[in-house]
Scaffold this active site. Structure first.
Site, PDB file in Angstrom:
ATOM      1  CB  ILE A   1      -0.944  -0.029   1.231  1.00 24.20           C
ATOM      2  CG1 ILE A   1      -1.965  -1.174   1.087  1.00 24.20           C
ATOM      3  CG2 ILE A   1      -1.660   1.301   1.411  1.00 24.20           C
ATOM      4  CD1 ILE A   1      -2.815  -1.436   2.321  1.00 24.20           C
TER       5      ILE A   1
ATOM      6  CE1 TYR B   1      -2.010  -4.267  11.438  1.00 19.62           C
ATOM      7  CE2 TYR B   1      -4.354  -4.793  11.463  1.00 19.62           C
ATOM      8  CZ  TYR B   1      -3.247  -4.250  10.827  1.00 19.62           C
ATOM      9  OH  TYR B   1      -3.391  -3.689   9.584  1.00 19.62           O
TER      10      TYR B   1
ATOM     11  CE  LYS C   1      -2.448  -0.695  11.340  1.00 24.07           C
ATOM     12  NZ  LYS C   1      -1.690   0.283  10.560  1.00 24.07           N
TER      13      LYS C   1
HETATM   14  P1  NAD Z   1       3.363  -4.548   3.784  1.00 25.17           P
HETATM   15  O1  NAD Z   1       3.873  -5.467   4.818  1.00 25.17           O
HETATM   16  O2  NAD Z   1       3.234  -5.040   2.389  1.00 25.17           O
HETATM   17  O3  NAD Z   1       4.229  -3.187   3.775  1.00 25.17           O
HETATM   18  C1  NAD Z   1       4.580  -2.513   4.970  1.00 25.17           C
HETATM   19  C2  NAD Z   1       5.838  -1.708   4.728  1.00 25.17           C
HETATM   20  O4  NAD Z   1       6.178  -1.073   5.982  1.00 25.17           O
HETATM   21  C3  NAD Z   1       7.019  -2.586   4.335  1.00 25.17           C
HETATM   22  O5  NAD Z   1       7.684  -2.037   3.219  1.00 25.17           O
HETATM   23  C4  NAD Z   1       7.893  -2.577   5.571  1.00 25.17           C
HETATM   24  O6  NAD Z   1       9.278  -2.714   5.298  1.00 25.17           O
HETATM   25  C5  NAD Z   1       7.569  -1.206   6.171  1.00 25.17           C
HETATM   26  N1  NAD Z   1       7.925  -1.163   7.592  1.00 25.17           N
HETATM   27  C6  NAD Z   1       7.646  -2.096   8.539  1.00 25.17           C
HETATM   28  N2  NAD Z   1       8.214  -1.748   9.703  1.00 25.17           N
HETATM   29  C7  NAD Z   1       8.870  -0.577   9.503  1.00 25.17           C
HETATM   30  C8  NAD Z   1       9.661   0.259  10.316  1.00 25.17           C
HETATM   31  N3  NAD Z   1       9.911  -0.058  11.597  1.00 25.17           N
HETATM   32  N4  NAD Z   1      10.188   1.384   9.794  1.00 25.17           N
HETATM   33  C9  NAD Z   1       9.954   1.719   8.484  1.00 25.17           C
HETATM   34  N5  NAD Z   1       9.218   0.943   7.654  1.00 25.17           N
HETATM   35  C10 NAD Z   1       8.687  -0.199   8.159  1.00 25.17           C
HETATM   36  O7  NAD Z   1       1.937  -4.041   4.323  1.00 25.17           O
HETATM   37  P2  NAD Z   1       0.695  -3.403   3.537  1.00 25.17           P
HETATM   38  O8  NAD Z   1      -0.322  -4.462   3.352  1.00 25.17           O
HETATM   39  O9  NAD Z   1       1.146  -2.612   2.384  1.00 25.17           O
HETATM   40  O10 NAD Z   1       0.135  -2.447   4.685  1.00 25.17           O
HETATM   41  C11 NAD Z   1       0.426  -1.060   4.754  1.00 25.17           C
HETATM   42  C12 NAD Z   1      -0.394  -0.458   5.885  1.00 25.17           C
HETATM   43  O11 NAD Z   1      -1.779  -0.727   5.672  1.00 25.17           O
HETATM   44  C13 NAD Z   1      -0.060  -1.036   7.250  1.00 25.17           C
HETATM   45  O12 NAD Z   1      -0.127  -0.021   8.228  1.00 25.17           O
HETATM   46  C14 NAD Z   1      -1.155  -2.048   7.462  1.00 25.17           C
HETATM   47  O13 NAD Z   1      -1.382  -2.297   8.832  1.00 25.17           O
HETATM   48  C15 NAD Z   1      -2.324  -1.343   6.813  1.00 25.17           C
HETATM   49  N6  NAD Z   1      -3.422  -2.228   6.415  1.00 25.17           N
HETATM   50  C16 NAD Z   1      -3.261  -3.157   5.437  1.00 25.17           C
HETATM   51  C17 NAD Z   1      -4.342  -3.957   5.074  1.00 25.17           C
HETATM   52  C18 NAD Z   1      -4.255  -4.984   3.972  1.00 25.17           C
HETATM   53  O14 NAD Z   1      -5.267  -5.622   3.669  1.00 25.17           O
HETATM   54  N7  NAD Z   1      -3.113  -5.182   3.341  1.00 25.17           N
HETATM   55  C19 NAD Z   1      -5.557  -3.823   5.732  1.00 25.17           C
HETATM   56  C20 NAD Z   1      -5.671  -2.881   6.736  1.00 25.17           C
HETATM   57  C21 NAD Z   1      -4.598  -2.072   7.055  1.00 25.17           C
END
Ligand code: NAD
Length: 478
Positions: free
Chosen positions: A252, A384, A388
């Site tokens: 995302i 989590y 959130k």
């Molecule tokens: P992802 O795991 O694909 O990407 C997360 C990114 O955050 C990664 O590039 C990772 O390296 C980076 N990251 C993690 N820890 C870090 C740190 N300490 N410092 C800097 N960067 C860091 O996840 P995603 O699915 O793209 O999710 C992105 C956001 O959306 C998150 O906050 C997640 O909780 C939220 N979210 C995702 C979904 C979903 O369905 N994928 C649903 C609800 C919320």
């Protein structure tokens, strides 16, 4: 990740079978590409007697080149014709509904036009926030709109969405109308959005930047940041703005960085050093900057503030997207799993905000990424969900303080989004998550990114304190 069921359901043979068996029918959603028209057909705007917003809405849409249907002619046609002309959107100004008996005007309108919407059609109902209503009966009737709009979201189908917008008398409406009408809001449905008056403050200049050498000076610094109130370039609303996106190397976060860059921002893409390679590739692609930093590091707030101050002298848009999951039921969860999730997803963002919020000028935008599970809770995700939900608390706490400085703060709460994170889910859970929403499919990272771009727009100066779910109107936590 390919949604095989959606591919089948949209094939010639699949369509017929899905219809016959009454299975979920995930329509291919209309998503935005640069240059697309706002809507794909005429729009009908009507109002309950005494509505205060319809004239302004018509003016905005007319000036945006949208073809408006005449309500009287449309009503006559809907009553007289088996096949009335198709409409891209139905907009109803319900601000004149001051008592429950007047809800009948909405029944009359939607009953007449329910079957006229084109695929990926839009329904927008506008009202007055119950807490802003002078009389109890008006507040009750306005609250009733939520149930109606959420039901329309579940009923109309074929990729259509329905939203309720509670608008203050002097709320700037255009950026929200544009977002909700366009393909940018493809996966947003059943939402209640509040727009207040534009948050404004006498532009207080942030701390003066150290003068960078001319050859190091980034492009964004050459263009002054657009101030709220000045005309918005709707194709490149973020031109001249500096945006920080955390967790930008993939998923995302990468989509957010791309969309903000498409909208004209100079993007600083931040991620952990281990993600240095994809991060550099992304920064290169969007002609932005890559910043390797672990947001939980003790010196992260100072390093980040120093970077922003030295390079840009400010940051206009901050998107806290970095997030992790460490799922276990509470009895089995280790303290490390609890601590790491709370720290990445919430505490580090608070520490960083403390250090960099002073660099957000008037017109600045703070944007948080929450989650549907932060609203509903989830088995095996207490850490989590707590983090959130805390993010939502952060929005609520900061909104009034930041508004006084002309800065907005909002959150997106994604539902099931097709990313590497959700690709790891067990198959039955993944399939259920995809289908248990009004659009019968998962969202794409770009859907979250477009919602964030709407928050980030200089036109969204009245949008603050909102938590908008990007979940296709999921049944979970609704
Ligand atoms: P992802 O795991 O694909 O990407 C997360 C990114 O955050 C990664 O590039 C990772 O390296 C980076 N990251 C993690 N820890 C870090 C740190 N300490 N410092 C800097 N960067 C860091 O996840 P995603 O699915 O793209 O999710 C992105 C956001 O959306 C998150 O906050 C997640 O909780 C939220 N979210 C995702 C979904 C979903 O369905 N994928 C649903 C609800 C919320």
């Amino acid at each position: 990740m390919v949604d095989r069921y959606a591919t089948f359901a949209n094939s010639a043979a699949g369509k017929a079978l899905v219809k016959r068996l009454g299975l979920p029918a995930p329509t291919t959603l209309r998503r935005y590409s640069p240059g697309d028209p706002l809507v794909t057909g005429p729009v009908l705007v009507d109002a309950a007697p005494g509505g205060r917003l319809a004239p302004a809405i018509r003016k905005i849409l007319d000036e945006a080149g949208v073809v408006l249907r005449d309500p009287v002619a449309a009503a006559v046609e809907a009553g007289a014709s088996e096949t009335p002309g198709r409409l891209a959107a139905l907009i109803f100004d319900a601000t004149g509904v001051t008592s429950s008996d007047r809800l009948r005007t909405l029944y009359d309108f939607f009953h007449a036009h329910a079957r006229t919407l084109l695929p990926s059609g839009r329904v927008i109902v506008l009202g007055t926030a119950p807490e802003d209503c002078a009389a109890p009966r008006e507040a009750i009737a306005q609250r009733a709109l939520e149930g109606l709009v959420r039901s329309i979201g579940k009923e109309f189908g074929r990729g259509s969405t329905a939203q309720l917008v509670y608008a203050a008398p002097d709320a700037p409406l255009e950026s929200t109308l544009r977002f909700l009408l366009s393909g940018r809001s493809a996966y947003v449905s059943g939402q209640v959005i509040r727009i207040g008056p534009a948050v404004t403050a006498a532009p207080t200049e942030p701390a003066a930047p150290a003068e960078p050498a001319a050859q190091d000076r980034p492009a964004a610094q050459d263009a002054p940041a657009a101030q709220d109130g000045s005309p918005v370039d709707w194709e490149r609303p973020l031109a001249g703005r500096v945006a920080l996106v955390t967790g930008a190397a993939r998923g995302i976060g990468a989509a957010i960085a791309r969309v903000l860059a498409r909208d004209g921002a100079r993007v600083i893409a931040l991620d952990v050093p281990a993600a240095g390679e994809p991060l550099a590739a992304l920064a290169n692609e969007i002609r932005g900057e890559a910043l390797q930093l672990d947001v939980t590091a003790a010196d992260a707030p100072d390093r980040l503030a120093g970077y922003l101050r030295d390079r840009h002298g400010r940051v206009d848009v901050v998107v806290h997207n970095a997030g992790i999951t460490r799922d276990r039921t509470l009895g089995r969860m280790t303290a490390e799993q609890w601590d790491s999730v709370i720290d990445v997803n919430l505490s580090s963002q608070e520490r960083i905000n403390d250090a960099i919020l002073e660099l957000l000028p008037a017109g600045g935008r703070l944007i948080q990424v929450s989650s549907m599970n932060g609203i509903a809770g989830n088995r095996g995700q207490a850490n989590y969900a707590a983090s959130k939900a805390g993010v939502i608390g952060l929005v609520q706490v900061l909104a009034p303080t930041l508004a006084a400085r002309g800065v907005t703060v909002n959150a997106v709460a994604p539902g099931f989004i097709e990313t590497p994170m959700t690709a790891r889910m067990p198959v039955p859970l993944r399939e259920a998550s995809r289908r248990l929403n009004s659009l019968s499919q998962g969202g794409l990272p770009v859907d979250v990114a477009e919602t964030i771009a709407w928050f980030a727009s200089p036109g969204s100066s009245g949008v603050t304190g909102n938590v908008v779910r990007v979940c296709g109107q999921s049944l979970i936590g609704a």
